[in-house]
Write a protein that holds these residues in place. Structure first.
Motif, short mmCIF file in Angstrom:
data_model
loop_
_atom_site.label_atom_id
_atom_site.label_comp_id
_atom_site.label_asym_id
_atom_site.label_seq_id
_atom_site.Cartn_x
_atom_site.Cartn_y
_atom_site.Cartn_z
N GLU A 60 74.23 70.36 37.37
CA GLU A 60 74.16 71.81 37.18
C GLU A 60 74.51 72.56 38.47
O GLU A 60 75.26 73.53 38.45
CB GLU A 60 72.77 72.21 36.69
CG GLU A 60 72.67 73.70 36.39
CD GLU A 60 71.28 74.10 35.88
OE1 GLU A 60 71.02 75.31 35.86
OE2 GLU A 60 70.49 73.20 35.51
N LYS A 61 73.95 72.10 39.59
CA LYS A 61 74.25 72.75 40.88
C LYS A 61 75.75 72.66 41.20
O LYS A 61 76.35 73.63 41.65
CB LYS A 61 73.43 72.11 42.00
CG LYS A 61 71.99 72.51 41.99
CD LYS A 61 71.24 71.83 43.12
CE LYS A 61 69.75 72.19 43.10
NZ LYS A 61 69.01 71.49 44.17
N PHE A 78 78.36 69.16 44.71
CA PHE A 78 79.58 68.57 44.17
C PHE A 78 79.97 67.33 44.97
O PHE A 78 80.32 66.29 44.40
CB PHE A 78 80.74 69.57 44.16
CG PHE A 78 82.00 68.98 43.59
CD1 PHE A 78 82.14 68.85 42.22
CD2 PHE A 78 83.01 68.53 44.42
CE1 PHE A 78 83.29 68.28 41.68
CE2 PHE A 78 84.15 67.96 43.89
CZ PHE A 78 84.29 67.83 42.52
N SER A 79 79.86 67.41 46.27
CA SER A 79 80.17 66.27 47.13
C SER A 79 79.27 65.08 46.81
O SER A 79 79.74 63.94 46.70
CB SER A 79 80.03 66.68 48.60
OG SER A 79 80.29 65.60 49.44
N ARG A 80 77.99 65.33 46.65
CA ARG A 80 77.05 64.26 46.30
C ARG A 80 77.36 63.70 44.91
O ARG A 80 77.25 62.50 44.68
CB ARG A 80 75.61 64.76 46.38
CG ARG A 80 75.14 65.00 47.81
CD ARG A 80 73.63 65.22 47.89
NE ARG A 80 73.12 66.01 46.78
CZ ARG A 80 72.60 67.22 46.88
NH1 ARG A 80 72.48 67.81 48.04
NH2 ARG A 80 72.16 67.86 45.81
N LEU A 124 87.93 67.16 38.27
CA LEU A 124 86.50 67.42 38.13
C LEU A 124 86.13 68.72 38.84
O LEU A 124 85.38 69.54 38.30
CB LEU A 124 85.69 66.24 38.69
CG LEU A 124 84.18 66.34 38.60
CD1 LEU A 124 83.72 66.48 37.15
CD2 LEU A 124 83.53 65.13 39.26
N ALA A 125 86.68 68.91 40.02
CA ALA A 125 86.41 70.16 40.76
C ALA A 125 86.87 71.38 39.98
O ALA A 125 86.22 72.42 39.99
CB ALA A 125 87.10 70.11 42.13
N GLN A 126 87.99 71.23 39.29
CA GLN A 126 88.54 72.35 38.52
C GLN A 126 87.81 72.60 37.20
O GLN A 126 87.84 73.70 36.68
CB GLN A 126 90.02 72.11 38.23
CG GLN A 126 90.88 72.03 39.46
CD GLN A 126 92.25 71.46 39.18
OE1 GLN A 126 92.53 70.91 38.11
NE2 GLN A 126 93.13 71.56 40.17
N SER A 127 87.16 71.55 36.66
CA SER A 127 86.65 71.69 35.31
C SER A 127 85.13 71.53 35.17
O SER A 127 84.61 71.73 34.08
CB SER A 127 87.34 70.68 34.39
OG SER A 127 87.06 69.37 34.82
N SER A 143 82.72 73.33 35.88
CA SER A 143 82.03 74.53 35.40
C SER A 143 82.06 74.62 33.87
O SER A 143 81.26 75.33 33.28
CB SER A 143 82.64 75.79 36.01
OG SER A 143 83.99 75.92 35.61
N ARG A 144 82.97 73.87 33.24
CA ARG A 144 83.07 73.88 31.77
C ARG A 144 82.16 72.84 31.11
O ARG A 144 82.05 72.82 29.89
CB ARG A 144 84.51 73.68 31.34
CG ARG A 144 85.40 74.86 31.72
CD ARG A 144 86.76 74.80 31.06
NE ARG A 144 87.61 73.70 31.48
CZ ARG A 144 88.41 73.72 32.54
NH1 ARG A 144 88.48 74.79 33.31
NH2 ARG A 144 89.16 72.68 32.82
#
Length: 176
Positions: free
Chosen positions: A10-11, A20-22, A56-59, A61-62
């Motif tokens: 979620e974060k 995201f890095s973790r 993954l970085a781009q998506s 949030s979906r």
């Protein structure tokens, strides 16, 4: 390794870069293993895993959290695997067609030996473009990055190389 926690997911989905890095660190082995199972090639699996991280970085949030994250991530990996397979297939067909168009009837297996010898006689910029795109299987975009020129310049060098190679190969057949 267990699936990432819903809190971490979620974060990351909310834009927390550290989270995201973790998350990527936590899930990378899973992504790589799935990619390797489909490709059976370490280099391809690594490339796919990197692409999955970008997507993954781009998506992320979906991701709505309505299902398991790993299931969603697995489908993302498979999409990248399929895209890579389609791209490789297109590249292979393009190289085969190009080689067929350029190679004369010859005694070597498929005529490409003489073709690649002729490529060596091209001006350096044309030769570099041909070797990167057709020899290494790079896209025009990738070749443009390697050579530090515009993508359109790569296309132009390839166009000029084709014309020159047809002349070379035609004259070798006529005078050979």
């Amino acid at each position: 390794m267990n699936e990432a926690t819903p809190d971490l997911i979620e974060k990351a989905a909310l834009g927390d870069r550290d989270a995201f890095s973790r998350l990527v660190e936590h899930e990378y082995d899973f992504v790589f293993k799935v990619a390797w199972k489909w490709t059976r090639n370490r280099t391809d699996a690594e490339d796919i895993a990197q692409e999955v991280c970008l997507r993954l970085a781009q998506s992320i949030s979906r991701f709505k959290g309505s299902g398991r994250f790993r299931t969603w991530l697995y489908s993302l990996v498979l999409n990248v695997v399929r895209d890579a397979a389609r791209k490789a297939s297109r590249e292979k067909r393009r190289v085969e067609e190009w080689s067929r168009d350029m190679a004369p009837e010859s005694d070597d297996e498929d005529g490409t030996g003489e073709l690649w010898q002729a490529v060596q006689t091209l001006p350096n910029k044309q030769k570099d473009a041909v070797l990167l795109v057709y020899g290494e299987g790079m896209s025009h975009s990738q070749a443009s990055e390697v050579l530090g020129v515009a993508e359109a310049t790569i296309s132009w060098h390839l166009h000029e190389a084709r014309k020159r190679l047809k002349q070379i190969m035609t004259s070798e057949v006529a005078y050979g």
